[in-house]
Design an enzyme around this catalytic site. Structure first.
Site, PDB file in Angstrom:
ATOM      1  N   GLU B 210     -18.982  60.249  96.215  1.00 47.30           N
ATOM      2  CA  GLU B 210     -18.599  59.896  94.850  1.00 47.30           C
ATOM      3  C   GLU B 210     -19.719  59.042  94.292  1.00 47.30           C
ATOM      4  O   GLU B 210     -19.808  57.853  94.577  1.00 47.30           O
ATOM      5  CB  GLU B 210     -17.264  59.132  94.855  1.00 47.30           C
ATOM      6  N   CYS B 248     -18.787  53.771  87.474  1.00 50.11           N
ATOM      7  CA  CYS B 248     -19.468  55.053  87.619  1.00 50.11           C
ATOM      8  C   CYS B 248     -19.078  56.032  86.523  1.00 50.11           C
ATOM      9  O   CYS B 248     -19.834  56.926  86.197  1.00 50.11           O
ATOM     10  CB  CYS B 248     -19.198  55.649  88.989  1.00 50.11           C
TER      11      CYS B 248
END
Lengths: 497, 480
Positions: B210, B248
Site C-alpha cells: 500500500e 497517502c
C-alpha cells in the site's frame, strides 16, 4: 540448440519491444470489447486451423501422444477461449457497490481496468496450454502481452512465434523466443504484471526482478503433489466393490501421472501415501492396469511422452539411482537413454530423506510411502512445502472433510486426480512454495485487471461535522454516525449529548 | 532481537494448533479489539496527540471510527465469508462437484505506517484475524506513542500466542524481513516497498504493497457558485484535514483552468481562515509534521527559489513545534521536486491548464496515483477520467471517502502499490482460495484412459463441446 538460438530475439531489443507495446497500450486500442473478442476469436481460429501443426510440434518436443495433445492442450484452450468469449461482456460491466451512511448520498462501483503490458513466461511441459491460456486472460482483461515460450520445447516455441505473428495483432500481442539471456533482458524491463510458470528457483528470480519496478507477479510453480489412498473401504464395500474401488483409483492415478506428459506436469501425482496392508493390493493393481494401458513394453508405447531432454533424463536417473532408492523399485525402471524414454516406475517404501522424496520428481517415477494409519499422511504432507495439488481416494466422508480442512494445497481433488485443472469455474494456483496468484476463467480476467474503486458524490448534504474547527459536539455526532444509531445522530445534531 | 524468532515460532505453533481457524476464535479476537478501543479511547487520543498533534475529532473520524466500522462489518459478515463457494463442473466429470474454500494463509507480517498509526495497523489486522491467521504487527517507530500503546495494550486484550506486536526501527525490520512469512502487508513508501518485495522474493512470500503517489484533484468550473464553494470546502477538508496532508490518499495537487485560479485562491484562503482561524498554528484542528526529518524534507521542497516565489498563501514553518501552515503555491515549475515527489505534507500546488480536458494527459504522463479526485458535473469528463486514466480509485465531487466504503477495494496500481483490502477484500487478501473437487466413482468413462483410439478422441471432442446428442449417437455407434 542451434535452431532456437537462430530464432531468439536480440536481448538488446528488449527495451524496444516493451516500449512499442506500451505505446500500443497507451493508444487505448486494447481496451475495447471488440478488440478483445476479435483477438480471442483469432486464437480460436489458430487452434482450429493448426491443430495438426501443434500435435506435430508436441510430438517433436516431447513425443506427446496425439490424444494427450488434443485433450490437455488444444481442447482445454478452445474451452477456455469459448468460455471467456461467452462471459467477457458480463465480466467487463462495472460492479455496483453499496455505500455507507457516513458517505450518504453517494454511489459507488468497481471498474475492471487493464493493468497495461503483461509479460508471460511459460513452461515447456504444456507449451501451448501454459502459453496461450494466460494470454487469453491477459487479452480478455484488455492488456497488451509479450509471451516468452520455453526454449526447452523449441518446436512449440517456434510454432507459437510463427502463428501468433501471422494471426494476431502484433502491435499488442508479441511472441519473443529465447533462453536465459533473453529472459533476463526481458525481466529488466518494466511490466505491469509478470506471469511465470515454472520452478521455485526461477520464480524467486522473477519476483526479485519484479520488485525493482514494483510489478505484481503471478507465479505458477509446482511441488510434490501427494495422493493419499485410504484402505478403509473393506468395512463398507462388498468384495467386488472393493475391487472396483481399487481399479478406479488406480486408473485415475495412472491417468494423472503417466497420462499427463509422462509425469512431467506440475499437478501430476508426485508420490502415494497408503497403509502398509493396502500397499500390495495397490501395487498389484497399478502393475495390471499399467500393462493394460501401455502394453508389456512401455518403452515402445506410443501413448507415453518421452523425457524432454537429456538434462532432465539425467536428473531423473539421479533420483532413481540413489543408493538407498534403487533397490526399492517394484515395477518398471526400464530406460532408453537415446530415445529419452523411461518406463512407468513404481518404488515402494523409499526413505523419506532420499532425493526422490525431497525434490519434485516431474517424471514417470512414483514412490509409495506406507503408514500404519491413513491419518499419518497429514503430518507427512504438512511437514513439507505446500504442494500445488493434493489428492485423496476414499469413501469415508469424515476423512474427506478432515483432509480438505487439514491439508493446505493449491487445489484438492477427492477421488480423482488433475481434473480440477479443466474446470474454468475453479481458481487454479498455488500457495506457499507452489506459487501465488490464481487464474483460469474469470480468475484469469481478474488476475490481469486492476479493480478500480469509483465513488460518485453529489454536492448536497455537506455535513459540517467533517470540517474544522473541531468541537466536542462534532466528535459525538461522528461517534453516532459510525455507530449507525439514528437516535444518537439526532441527539448529537441537537447537541443533547 | 530474539523476540523476532521467538514470536514467530510461537505464532507458527499457534497456527499449527488450528485454533485460529475456528470462527469463534476469530470473533472473540474481533470483539476483544472492540473492547480495547472502548476502554482506551482517551489513551488513543492522547497517543495520537503526542505523535502527530491530531485533534480527537480528527482522530475519531480517521482512525477510531474507521476501525470500529471495519470491526462491525467483519463481525457481521464473517460467517458468510468463510462459507465454501460452489462451482459448476463440466460434463466430462459428471457428477463431480467443485467448490472453493477460503483457508488461512499462515503467519502474516504487517508493517503499518506512522501517519494513521492506529487505523493502518488495526484495519489490516482485522482482515488477517477474520481470515484465521496469526499475525506479527510491526507499528512504525516514527509514531512512538502509538507504537508503544499498541505493543502494551494488544496483548492485554487479544490472544497473545497468536497476535503479537514487535516494536523497533530499521534493524528490527531487517530481521523481520529475513524470516519466512505467508504474507507481508506493507503500508509506506515505494522505496521501502521495493526492499520488502525483494526480501519476500527469497521465500516466495506474496506481498501487499500500500504505497502512495501524487494524488491529483481536478477542479472543473461550476455554474452554481454554491457547488463551487462546497467543492473548495471538501478540498480544504481533504488536504489539511487528515493529518495535515500527511496521508497517502490526501490531495497532492490541484488542476484547474487558468481563468479560475484567482477566484479559487481567494476562496481557499477564506475557507482556510474559517476552518483554522487567523493563526492556524494556534488552532488545534491541524496536525503537526511527524518529526524533524520530515519537517526538513518538506522545508527542502520550498528551497528552490522558483518554488518559493510561487507561494500565494502561507509558507511559514515553525521548527520548534514542527508546525507548517496550510500553504498554497500557484504554478510551481513542473520539474521541481514539489511536482515530481509525493508531497505528503500541507503544501498545495495549483497547476493551471488552458482547458480542464488537458488534465487527463497531465495525469497520464505521470506515475499512476493511489487516487484521483475530480470535482465536476460534466458527465463526459467523468467518463473520460474513468476510462482513460488509471489509479487505485477515483472519487467524484469529494475527497477520501472511498476509504470509508467497506464494499470497495482499497489499494493502488503500478507505483501506488498492488493488492487490495477493506471489508471482504481484506478477508480475501489474507486467505488462500483452495479449489476443491469431489469426484465420485460412478460413472467411470473409458474414454479418459489410454490406450488411445480414434473413438476416444471423438468422444472427448464431443464431451468438451457439451454435445449431448452427439455423445449419445457416438455411444450407440451411430456416429462416425
Amino acid at each position: 540448440m542451434g535452431s532456437e538460438e537462430a530464432n531468439a530475439f536480440d536481448a538488446k531489443d528488449a527495451p524496444k519491444i516493451a516500449g512499442e507495446l506500451r505505446e500500443s497500450f497507451a493508444s487505448g486500442k486494447t481496451r475495447s470489447y471488440e478488440w478483445r473478442t476479435s483477438q480471442l476469436k483469432t486464437i480460436l481460429k489458430i487452434l482450429d486451423n493448426h491443430e495438426q501443426d501443434m500435435i506435430l510440434a508436441l510430438r517433436s518436443d516431447l513425443s506427446k501422444p496425439e490424444m494427450e495433445s488434443y485433450i490437455q492442450e488444444i481442447a482445454m484452450l478452445k474451452n477456455s477461449c469459448k468460455a471467456t468469449l461467452k462471459s467477457l461482456k458480463g465480466w467487463m460491466v462495472p460492479e455496483k457497490a453499496k455505500t455507507s451512511m457516513t458517505t450518504f448520498p453517494s454511489s459507488a462501483e468497481i471498474v475492471s481496468e487493464p493493468l497495461g503490458v503483461i509479460l508471460i513466461i511459460s513452461a515447456w511441459n504444456y507449451p501451448f496450454y501454459l502459453s496461450i491460456d494466460p494470454v487469453i486472460g491477459a487479452i480478455a482483461a484488455g492488456n497488451a502481452v509479450v509471451l516468452k515460450p520455453s526454449e526447452v520445447s523449441p518446436a512449440s516455441s517456434a510454432l507459437l512465434a510463427k502463428l501468433l505473428k501471422e494471426y494476431m495483432d502484433t502491435s499488442c500481442v508479441r511472441v519473443v523466443e529465447g533462453a536465459v539471456a533473453e529472459t533476463a533482458a526481458l525481466l529488466q524491463q518494466k511490466w505491469d504484471k509478470i506471469c511465470y510458470t515454472g520452478n521455485g528457483r526461477v520464480g524467486r528470480i522473477v519476483m526479485e526482478a519484479a520488485a525493482k519496478h514494483l510489478t505484481p507477479v503471478l507465479l505458477e510453480l509446482g511441488g510434490k503433489s501427494p495422493v493419499v489412498v485410504d484402505s478403509d473401504v473393506n468395512l463398507k464395500f462388498a468384495t467386488h466393490a472393493v475391487t472396483f474401488y481399487v481399479k478406479v483409483a488406480t486408473r485415475r492415478i495412472i491417468a494423472g501421472k503417466w497420462g499427463c506428459n509422462n509425469g512431467q506436469a506440475c499437478i501430476s501425482p508426485d508420490y502415494i501415501i497408503t497403509t502398509k496392508d493396502f500397499a500390495p493390493k495397490l501395487v498389484d493393481s497399478l502393475k495390471e492396469v499399467l500393462e493394460k494401458f501401455y502394453g508389456k513394453n512401455p518403452l515402445e508405447s506410443k501413448d507415453l511422452s518421452r523425457i524432454v531432454n537429456s538434462n532432465h533424463f539425467a536428473r531423473l536417473m539421479k533420483l532413481l539411482d540413489e543408493e538407498k532408492v534403487s533397490g526399492k523399485v517394484v515395477h518398471g525402471g526400464e530406460r532408453n537413454e537415446t530415445d529419452l524414454k523411461i518406463a512407468p516406475t513404481i518404488l515402494l517404501d523409499v526413505p523419506r530423506d532420499s532425493l526422490i522424496m525431497t525434490e519434485e520428481i516431474f517424471g514417470p517415477l512414483l514412490p509409495i510411502i506406507t503408514v500404519e494409519k491413513v491419518e499419518e499422511s497429514y503430518d507427512i504432507i504438512n511437514s513439507g512445502p505446500k504442494p500445488l495439488a493434493a489428492y485423496l481416494f476414499t469413501s469415508n466422508e469424515k476423512l474427506k472433510k478432515q483432509f480438505v480442512m487439514t491439508i493446505s494445497a493449491g487445489g484438492v481433488v477427492v477421488n480423482d486426480t488433475t481434473i480440477h485443472l479443466a474446470v474454468v469455474t475453479l481458481p487454479f494456483g498455488g500457495v506457499g512454495e507452489s506459487g501465488m496468484g490464481a487464474y483460469h476463467g474469470k480468475f484469469s480476467f481478474e488476475a490481469f485487471s486492476h479493480k478500480k474503486a469509483v465513488v460518485y458524490r453529489s454536492f448536497v448534504a455537506d455535513a459540517a461535522v467533517r470540517y474544522p474547527p473541531y468541537t466536542k459536539g462534532k466528535l459525538s455526532l461522528l461517534k453516532a454516525l459510525v455507530g449507525g444509531s439514528i437516535l444518537g445522530i439526532i441527539r448529537a445534531l441537537f447537541g443533547w449529548s | 532481537m530474539e523476540a523476532v524468532e521467538e514470536s514467530l515460532a510461537e505464532a507458527r505453533q499457534t497456527l499449527r494448533s488450528g485454533q485460529t481457524r475456528s470462527v469463534a476464535w476469530r470473533k472473540k479476537q474481533l470483539r476483544a479489539l472492540f473492547e480495547l478501543i472502548h476502554d482506551n479511547e482517551e489513551k488513543i487520543f492522547k497517543a495520537l496527540d503526542d505523535d502527530l498533534g491530531k485533534h480527537p475529532t480528527e482522530a475519531y473520524r480517521d482512525e477510531i471510527g474507521v476501525v470500529i466500522k471495519s470491526l462491525d462489518y467483519s463481525l457481521s459478515n464473517i460467517e458468510k465469508w468463510v462459507a465454501p463457494k460452489k462451482s459448476s463442473v463440466p460434463m466430462l466429470f459428471f457428477p463431480a462437484k467443485g467448490e472453493v474454500i477460503p483457508e488461512p494463509l499462515g503467519v502474516i507480517l504487517i508493517f503499518s505506517c506512522w501517519n494513521f498509526p492506529f487505523s493502518l495497523a488495526l484495519d489490516p489486522l482485522i482482515g488477517a484475524i477474520s481470515a484465521g491467521n496469526t499475525v506479527i504487527l510491526k507499528p512504525s517507530d516514527q509514531a512512538p506513542a502509538c507504537s508503544s500503546f499498541l505493543a502494551n495494550t494488544i496483548p492485554l486484550y487479544l490472544d497473545c500466542k497468536a497476535i503479537k506486536v514487535i516494536e523497533g526501527g530499521a534493524e528490527t525490520c531487517e530481521r523481520l524481513l529475513q524470516q519466512k512469512w505467508e504474507k507481508i502487508f506493507f503500508t509506506g513508501s515505494a522505496r521501502v516497498g521495493q526492499i520488502v518485495m525483494t526480501a519476500a522474493a527469497k521465500h516466495l512470500t506474496p506481498v501487499v504493497l500500500e504505497l502512495g503517489g501524487k494524488c491529483p484533484t481536478i477542479l472543473d468550473s461550476f455554474s452554481n457558485p454554491r457547488d463551487f464553494k462546497v467543492a473548495i470546502k471538501r478540498i480544504v477538508g481533504g488536504k489539511w484535514g487528515p493529518c495535515s496532508g500527511q496521508a497517502c490518499i490526501g490531495i497532492d495537487y490541484l488542476l484547474v483552468e487558468e481563468k479560475l485560479a484567482s477566484t479559487l485562491i481567494d476562496l481557499l484562503k477564506k475557507i482556510i481562515k474559517r476552518f483554522y482561524g487567523e493563526n492556524p498554528k494556534e488552532s488545534k484542528s491541524v496536525a503537526r509534521i511527524v518529526n524533524k526529518h520530515h519537517f526538513a524534507r518538506l522545508r527542502n521542497l520550498l528551497k528552490d527559489p522558483l518554488v518559493a516565489a510561487s507561494i500565494v498563501h502561507g509558507g511559514s514553518l515553525d521548527e520548534d513545534s514542527l508546525f507548517i501552515e496550510p500553504t498554497i503555491l500557484l504554478d510551481p515549475p513542473l520539474h521541481s521536486e514539489i511536482m515530481t515527489e509525493e508531497i505528503f505534507g500541507p503544501f498545495l500546488p495549483i497547476i493551471t491548464l488552458k482547458n480542464i480536458q488537458e488534465s487527463i494527459e497531465f495525469i497520464n504522463s505521470r506515475p499512476k496515483p493511489l487516487a484521483i479526485y475530480a470535482f465536476t458535473k460534466d458527465e463526459t469528463l467523468k467518463k473520460r477520467i474513468i476510462s482513460e486514466t488509471s489509479s487505485g480509485s477515483v472519487t467524484f465531487n469529494d475527497v477520501m471517502i472511498q476509504f470509508l466504503c467497506e464494499t470497495l477495494p482499497f489499494g493502488g496500481v503500478d507505483q501506488s502499490g498492488f493488492g487490495r483490502y477493506h471489508g471482504k477484500y481484506s478477508f480475501d487478501t489474507f486467505s488462500h482460495e483452495k479449489a476443491i473437487m469431489q469426484g465420485s466413482f460412478f460413472p467411470e468413462i473409458e474414454a479418459r484412459y489410454p490406450p488411445w483410439t480414434a473413438f476416444k478422441l471423438k468422444f472427448i471432442r464431443l464431451a468438451y463441446r457439451l454435445n449431448y446428442f452427439g455423445l449419445v449417437l457416438l455411444l450407440l455407434g451411430l456416429k462416425r
